[in-house]
Motif scaffolding. Structure first.
Motif, PDB file in Angstrom:
ATOM      1  N   TYR A 197      -3.380  -3.283   5.140  1.00  0.00           N
ATOM      2  CA  TYR A 197      -3.195  -4.282   4.213  1.00  0.00           C
ATOM      3  C   TYR A 197      -3.594  -5.783   4.810  1.00  0.00           C
ATOM      4  O   TYR A 197      -4.048  -6.499   4.179  1.00  0.00           O
ATOM      5  CB  TYR A 197      -1.722  -4.513   3.598  1.00  0.00           C
TER       6      TYR A 197
ATOM      7  N   ASP B 235      -6.286   1.886  -3.000  1.00  0.00           N
ATOM      8  CA  ASP B 235      -5.103   2.046  -3.642  1.00  0.00           C
ATOM      9  C   ASP B 235      -4.605   3.467  -3.504  1.00  0.00           C
ATOM     10  O   ASP B 235      -3.311   3.546  -3.029  1.00  0.00           O
ATOM     11  CB  ASP B 235      -4.892   1.709  -5.202  1.00  0.00           C
TER      12      ASP B 235
ATOM     13  N   LYS C 178       0.837  -1.164   0.077  1.00  0.00           N
ATOM     14  CA  LYS C 178      -0.123  -0.109  -0.002  1.00  0.00           C
ATOM     15  C   LYS C 178       0.718   1.286   0.007  1.00  0.00           C
ATOM     16  O   LYS C 178       0.537   2.353   0.654  1.00  0.00           O
ATOM     17  CB  LYS C 178      -0.816  -0.039   1.097  1.00  0.00           C
TER      18      LYS C 178
ATOM     19  N   LEU D 204      -7.105  -6.006   5.118  1.00  0.00           N
ATOM     20  CA  LEU D 204      -7.612  -6.127   3.682  1.00  0.00           C
ATOM     21  C   LEU D 204      -7.436  -7.888   3.247  1.00  0.00           C
ATOM     22  O   LEU D 204      -8.381  -8.466   2.850  1.00  0.00           O
ATOM     23  CB  LEU D 204      -7.063  -5.541   2.502  1.00  0.00           C
TER      24      LEU D 204
ATOM     25  N   SER E 178      -6.778  -7.961  -3.423  1.00  0.00           N
ATOM     26  CA  SER E 178      -7.104  -8.071  -1.815  1.00  0.00           C
ATOM     27  C   SER E 178      -7.361  -6.515  -1.319  1.00  0.00           C
ATOM     28  O   SER E 178      -7.530  -6.247  -0.360  1.00  0.00           O
ATOM     29  CB  SER E 178      -5.706  -8.508  -1.100  1.00  0.00           C
ATOM     30  N   ASP E 179      -7.834  -5.701  -2.588  1.00  0.00           N
ATOM     31  CA  ASP E 179      -8.018  -4.186  -2.587  1.00  0.00           C
ATOM     32  C   ASP E 179      -9.243  -4.044  -2.384  1.00  0.00           C
ATOM     33  O   ASP E 179      -9.628  -2.639  -2.574  1.00  0.00           O
ATOM     34  CB  ASP E 179      -6.981  -3.387  -3.491  1.00  0.00           C
ATOM     35  N   SER E 180     -10.266  -4.820  -2.381  1.00  0.00           N
ATOM     36  CA  SER E 180     -11.727  -4.424  -2.674  1.00  0.00           C
ATOM     37  C   SER E 180     -12.372  -4.973  -1.629  1.00  0.00           C
ATOM     38  O   SER E 180     -13.163  -5.928  -1.597  1.00  0.00           O
ATOM     39  CB  SER E 180     -12.314  -5.034  -4.041  1.00  0.00           C
TER      40      SER E 180
ATOM     41  N   TYR F 179     -10.965  -5.308 -10.510  1.00  0.00           N
ATOM     42  CA  TYR F 179     -11.098  -5.911  -9.217  1.00  0.00           C
ATOM     43  C   TYR F 179     -11.004  -7.390  -9.756  1.00  0.00           C
ATOM     44  O   TYR F 179     -10.813  -8.231  -8.739  1.00  0.00           O
ATOM     45  CB  TYR F 179     -11.922  -5.223  -8.381  1.00  0.00           C
TER      46      TYR F 179
ATOM     47  N   CYS G 162      -0.080   1.290   6.810  1.00  0.00           N
ATOM     48  CA  CYS G 162      -0.260   0.810   5.721  1.00  0.00           C
ATOM     49  C   CYS G 162      -0.127  -0.769   5.853  1.00  0.00           C
ATOM     50  O   CYS G 162      -1.096  -1.408   5.337  1.00  0.00           O
ATOM     51  CB  CYS G 162       0.842   1.175   4.689  1.00  0.00           C
TER      52      CYS G 162
ATOM     53  N   ASP H 162     -11.331  -0.294  -5.507  1.00  0.00           N
ATOM     54  CA  ASP H 162      -9.885  -0.825  -5.042  1.00  0.00           C
ATOM     55  C   ASP H 162      -9.606   0.395  -3.709  1.00  0.00           C
ATOM     56  O   ASP H 162      -9.821   1.635  -3.923  1.00  0.00           O
ATOM     57  CB  ASP H 162      -8.966  -0.739  -5.788  1.00  0.00           C
TER      58      ASP H 162
END
Length: 204
Positions: free
Chosen positions: A34, A187, A18, A37, A107-109, A140, A30, A185
């Protein structure tokens, strides 16, 4: 057809994850975000009806202890290739066999509805490619029945043109494509509006 769900993830390490959020979060925050997430995504993946779950991981060494701990029931596959596109193609090539559908999620949604993934598998029955567009111009989710290297070539990853460029490539390659609903996402700093106040508050 067999359904294989693939989660693309990095083994968490401070300063490696991140990084585009470092303008508003510390490296430690971060990392904490993460990890949350990742746990969220693994929990989601376990609820999807499929024949197998793959953790396609990137790690600073051969092992991925955090990922192995939270996803001990997954099959692990170490990412290979230079760049995101090459890595996704590599895992599709390794996983896709006859009578198989495969879907990759990141893994960001957070809070991605399970039915989006279920729908992706369903759509692959009559389509060659399924894409889940993200509101930042990427995607995604991507699903295939056959590996296709050209879909992943000459893409400027982490840019706002990833989704559009991929759709254009698919059309040129005569791949029958279907598009899911938009999702988001986490990000960049602007994306933190989707999270309640603090990194530790990301919940399903």
């Amino acid at each position: 057809m067999k359904r294989i769900l693939i989660v693309f993830a990095k083994e968490p390490q401070e300063g490696r994850v991140k990084t585009r959020l470092l303008d508003c979060l510390s490296a430690r925050e971060c990392l904490k975000l993460y990890k949350k997430l990742l746990k969220n995504t693994v929990s989601l993946a376990r609820k999807v009806k499929c024949s197998g779950r793959i953790m396609a991981y990137d790690s600073y060494n051969q092992r991925a202890p955090f990922l192995e701990r939270i996803a001990s029931d997954f099959t692990f596959y170490k990412q290979a290739g230079r760049g995101l596109g090459a890595r996704m193609f590599d895992v599709f090539k390794a996983i896709l066999k006859s009578n198989t559908k495969a879907v990759i999620i990141g893994s960001d949604s957070p809070n991605l509805p399970i039915n989006y993934i279920d729908r992706a598998f369903e759509k692959l029955s009559k389509n060659d490619l399924v894409l889940g567009p993200a509101d930042d111009g990427g995607y995604y989710l991507i699903g295939l029945k056959q590996p296709c290297k050209k879909l992943f070539e000459n893409i400027k990853w982490s840019s706002g043109t990833v989704f559009d460029r991929t759709v254009k490539k698919a059309k040129k390659l005569k791949k029958k494509t279907t598009v899911l609903d938009y999702w988001y996402d986490i990000d960049e700093p602007k994306d933190l509006k989707y999270i309640r106040k603090k990194p530790e508050s990301v919940d399903r």
